[in-house]
Design a protein around this motif. Structure first.
Motif, PDB file in Angstrom:
ATOM      1  N   UNK A  54      33.681  -8.577 -32.177  1.00  0.00           N
ATOM      2  CA  UNK A  54      34.976  -8.127 -31.665  1.00  0.00           C
ATOM      3  C   UNK A  54      34.713  -7.478 -30.312  1.00  0.00           C
ATOM      4  N   UNK A  55      34.982  -6.195 -30.158  1.00  0.00           N
ATOM      5  CA  UNK A  55      34.718  -5.524 -28.901  1.00  0.00           C
ATOM      6  C   UNK A  55      33.237  -5.259 -28.695  1.00  0.00           C
ATOM      7  N   UNK A  56      32.831  -5.074 -27.437  1.00  0.00           N
ATOM      8  CA  UNK A  56      31.427  -4.867 -27.110  1.00  0.00           C
ATOM      9  C   UNK A  56      31.309  -4.057 -25.833  1.00  0.00           C
ATOM     10  N   UNK A  57      30.148  -3.401 -25.663  1.00  0.00           N
ATOM     11  CA  UNK A  57      29.927  -2.612 -24.450  1.00  0.00           C
ATOM     12  C   UNK A  57      28.429  -2.485 -24.198  1.00  0.00           C
ATOM     13  N   UNK A  58      28.084  -2.138 -22.961  1.00  0.00           N
ATOM     14  CA  UNK A  58      26.710  -1.856 -22.554  1.00  0.00           C
ATOM     15  C   UNK A  58      26.562  -0.369 -22.262  1.00  0.00           C
ATOM     16  N   UNK A  59      25.337   0.149 -22.461  1.00  0.00           N
ATOM     17  CA  UNK A  59      25.036   1.474 -21.934  1.00  0.00           C
ATOM     18  C   UNK A  59      24.271   1.323 -20.621  1.00  0.00           C
ATOM     19  N   UNK A 114      35.393  -0.815 -45.388  1.00  0.00           N
ATOM     20  CA  UNK A 114      36.792  -0.572 -45.067  1.00  0.00           C
ATOM     21  C   UNK A 114      37.048   0.154 -43.773  1.00  0.00           C
ATOM     22  N   UNK A 115      36.030   0.239 -42.888  1.00  0.00           N
ATOM     23  CA  UNK A 115      36.250   0.912 -41.603  1.00  0.00           C
ATOM     24  C   UNK A 115      36.768  -0.053 -40.543  1.00  0.00           C
ATOM     25  N   UNK A 116      36.209  -1.225 -40.466  1.00  0.00           N
ATOM     26  CA  UNK A 116      36.514  -2.266 -39.485  1.00  0.00           C
ATOM     27  C   UNK A 116      36.389  -1.748 -38.049  1.00  0.00           C
ATOM     28  N   UNK A 117      35.155  -1.611 -37.553  1.00  0.00           N
ATOM     29  CA  UNK A 117      34.962  -1.204 -36.154  1.00  0.00           C
ATOM     30  C   UNK A 117      35.473  -2.292 -35.217  1.00  0.00           C
ATOM     31  N   UNK A 118      36.416  -1.942 -34.363  1.00  0.00           N
ATOM     32  CA  UNK A 118      37.092  -2.943 -33.543  1.00  0.00           C
ATOM     33  C   UNK A 118      36.580  -3.013 -32.111  1.00  0.00           C
ATOM     34  N   UNK A 119      36.179  -1.869 -31.546  1.00  0.00           N
ATOM     35  CA  UNK A 119      35.726  -1.874 -30.153  1.00  0.00           C
ATOM     36  C   UNK A 119      34.996  -0.580 -29.871  1.00  0.00           C
ATOM     37  N   UNK A 120      34.319  -0.533 -28.714  1.00  0.00           N
ATOM     38  CA  UNK A 120      33.461   0.611 -28.425  1.00  0.00           C
ATOM     39  C   UNK A 120      33.342   0.827 -26.921  1.00  0.00           C
ATOM     40  N   UNK A 159      31.468   5.743 -28.432  1.00  0.00           N
ATOM     41  CA  UNK A 159      32.777   5.917 -29.064  1.00  0.00           C
ATOM     42  C   UNK A 159      33.225   4.590 -29.675  1.00  0.00           C
ATOM     43  N   UNK A 160      33.684   4.657 -30.924  1.00  0.00           N
ATOM     44  CA  UNK A 160      34.048   3.456 -31.664  1.00  0.00           C
ATOM     45  C   UNK A 160      35.398   3.677 -32.341  1.00  0.00           C
ATOM     46  N   UNK A 161      36.257   2.679 -32.256  1.00  0.00           N
ATOM     47  CA  UNK A 161      37.527   2.721 -32.980  1.00  0.00           C
ATOM     48  C   UNK A 161      37.354   2.034 -34.328  1.00  0.00           C
ATOM     49  N   UNK A 162      37.788   2.713 -35.401  1.00  0.00           N
ATOM     50  CA  UNK A 162      37.813   2.157 -36.749  1.00  0.00           C
ATOM     51  C   UNK A 162      39.259   1.784 -37.063  1.00  0.00           C
ATOM     52  N   UNK A 163      39.549   0.465 -37.066  1.00  0.00           N
ATOM     53  CA  UNK A 163      40.925   0.021 -37.211  1.00  0.00           C
ATOM     54  C   UNK A 163      41.558   0.393 -38.536  1.00  0.00           C
ATOM     55  N   UNK A 164      40.858   0.153 -39.626  1.00  0.00           N
ATOM     56  CA  UNK A 164      41.482   0.323 -40.942  1.00  0.00           C
ATOM     57  C   UNK A 164      41.615   1.778 -41.351  1.00  0.00           C
ATOM     58  N   UNK A 165      40.669   2.631 -40.933  1.00  0.00           N
ATOM     59  CA  UNK A 165      40.765   4.049 -41.295  1.00  0.00           C
ATOM     60  C   UNK A 165      41.537   4.854 -40.261  1.00  0.00           C
ATOM     61  N   UNK A 166      41.898   4.241 -39.131  1.00  0.00           N
ATOM     62  CA  UNK A 166      42.685   4.925 -38.114  1.00  0.00           C
ATOM     63  C   UNK A 166      41.943   6.041 -37.417  1.00  0.00           C
ATOM     64  N   UNK A 167      40.637   5.838 -37.172  1.00  0.00           N
ATOM     65  CA  UNK A 167      39.819   6.896 -36.594  1.00  0.00           C
ATOM     66  C   UNK A 167      39.213   6.474 -35.257  1.00  0.00           C
ATOM     67  N   UNK A 168      39.010   7.460 -34.393  1.00  0.00           N
ATOM     68  CA  UNK A 168      38.097   7.350 -33.261  1.00  0.00           C
ATOM     69  C   UNK A 168      36.896   8.197 -33.621  1.00  0.00           C
ATOM     70  N   UNK A 169      35.699   7.583 -33.621  1.00  0.00           N
ATOM     71  CA  UNK A 169      34.493   8.316 -33.974  1.00  0.00           C
ATOM     72  C   UNK A 169      33.515   8.256 -32.803  1.00  0.00           C
ATOM     73  N   UNK A 170      32.532   9.149 -32.838  1.00  0.00           N
ATOM     74  CA  UNK A 170      31.507   9.192 -31.797  1.00  0.00           C
ATOM     75  C   UNK A 170      30.137   9.264 -32.448  1.00  0.00           C
ATOM     76  N   UNK A 171      29.252   8.351 -32.036  1.00  0.00           N
ATOM     77  CA  UNK A 171      27.852   8.428 -32.410  1.00  0.00           C
ATOM     78  C   UNK A 171      27.131   9.137 -31.267  1.00  0.00           C
ATOM     79  N   UNK A 172      26.668  10.340 -31.533  1.00  0.00           N
ATOM     80  CA  UNK A 172      26.050  11.163 -30.486  1.00  0.00           C
ATOM     81  C   UNK A 172      24.589  10.761 -30.340  1.00  0.00           C
ATOM     82  N   UNK A 173      24.340   9.724 -29.542  1.00  0.00           N
ATOM     83  CA  UNK A 173      23.039   9.081 -29.449  1.00  0.00           C
ATOM     84  C   UNK A 173      22.258   9.463 -28.197  1.00  0.00           C
TER      85      UNK A 173
END
Length: 293
Positions: free
Chosen positions: A210-215, A247-253, A262-276
């Motif tokens: 689905x969505x993708x990004x580079x660091x 059931x999270x369905x990560x849609x884009x980042x 930062x990742x959007x979880x479509x099904x749970x309605x969340x914006x989450x952050x992996x602090x990497x």
């Protein structure tokens, strides 16, 4: 891998995050028919009432946002959700005062148009994917990637079968594209709206890209959507797969200037952050002239 930090909840099928200079993150809310701003403290503010089905966002040079609006379609269980204000898909500009205008005119090819994701190139050209009639997966038509110039004119397009989806520029200057139904990621040389021949650079081992990004180090992150996974590629070789939970369905980042993914979880309605502690990347911007919608 530590669990992600939940930044915001209650989002109405979020997609297309874009990190903003003030530390907030713009997300589209597909089932909310809006583009919203999520502040670092999790406060959510609607930035633009878009109608239809906002599917992706990109930051403009003057702080405006550009939205790929699929016209009002989302998957819902075994069927489809249709927006109360449904229309043929288009690309929208959302100014900082909330004004929404269309850009790029009517997209090429037969309706329905289903714009999915978009990004700016190094020269300010806006590239948008049109996934075509994905409500008809058994007989889906070819989609397209469309290049839109600063004056709002269409500079060119390329036809892509099997549901073109997420799109981003890589550090090598090529345009990277998720081809969802083949589970492949393709790369194109592009210039001024002209497209070279596609090269398959990888195929995800699980989920549907689905969505993708580079660091900033050139590491590629690919959301595996229905597979509940984010695949991480170094040198286009799979390094690891981050399981996001059933059931999270990560849609884009997107990667923030704070080093988080930062990742959007479509099904749970969340914006989450992996602090990497990631190295931020340069995100290209531009401005496209709009016409009243």
């Amino acid at each position: 891998m530590t669990a992600p930090r939940v930044v915001a909840t209650g989002l109405r099928f979020p997609e297309g995050p874009s990190y903003l200079p003030d530390g907030s993150v713009a997300v589209v809310e597909m089932k909310g028919e809006a583009v919203s701003l999520v502040a670092p403290d999790g406060t959510v503010t609607v930035a633009g009432d878009c109608g239809g089905g906002p599917n992706g966002s990109a930051l403009g040079a003057a702080g405006e946002l550009y939205v790929a609006n699929n016209g009002g379609l989302s998957a819902e269980g075994t069927g489809y959700w249709h927006a109360p204000r449904e229309f043929d898909g288009c690309v929208q500009r959302v100014d900082r005062d909330g004004t929404v205008t269309t850009v790029g005119g009517v997209l090429p090819g037969p309706a329905p148009h289903r714009p999915n994701d978009l990004c700016f190139g190094p020269d300010g050209t806006l590239y948008v994917t049109d996934s075509a009639d994905w409500e008809n997966l058994r007989d889906i038509k070819p989609g397209r990637v469309v290049a839109i110039g600063a004056d709002g004119s269409q500079l060119g397009h390329v036809e892509v079968p099997a549901m073109p989806n997420g799109v981003v520029f890589g550090p090598d200057g090529r345009l990277y594209l998720s081809q969802t139904l083949t589970r492949k990621v393709l790369a194109y040389q592009v210039s001024g709206g002209e497209f070279g021949e596609p090269e398959q650079v990888l195929k995800v081992p699980s989920g549907m890209p689905d969505g993708l990004c580079f660091d900033g180090q050139g590491t590629l992150y690919v959301c595996g959507s229905v597979g509940n996974v984010i695949h991480v590629y170094v040198g286009l070789e799979l390094k690891e797969s981050i399981e996001t939970g059933e059931g999270t369905q990560p849609t884009n980042c997107c990667v923030g200037d704070d080093g988080s993914l930062y990742v959007t979880f479509g099904l749970t309605g969340q914006l989450v952050a992996y602090d990497l502690g990631l190295t931020p990347t340069t995100v290209h911007t531009g401005s496209i002239a709009g016409a009243a919608s």
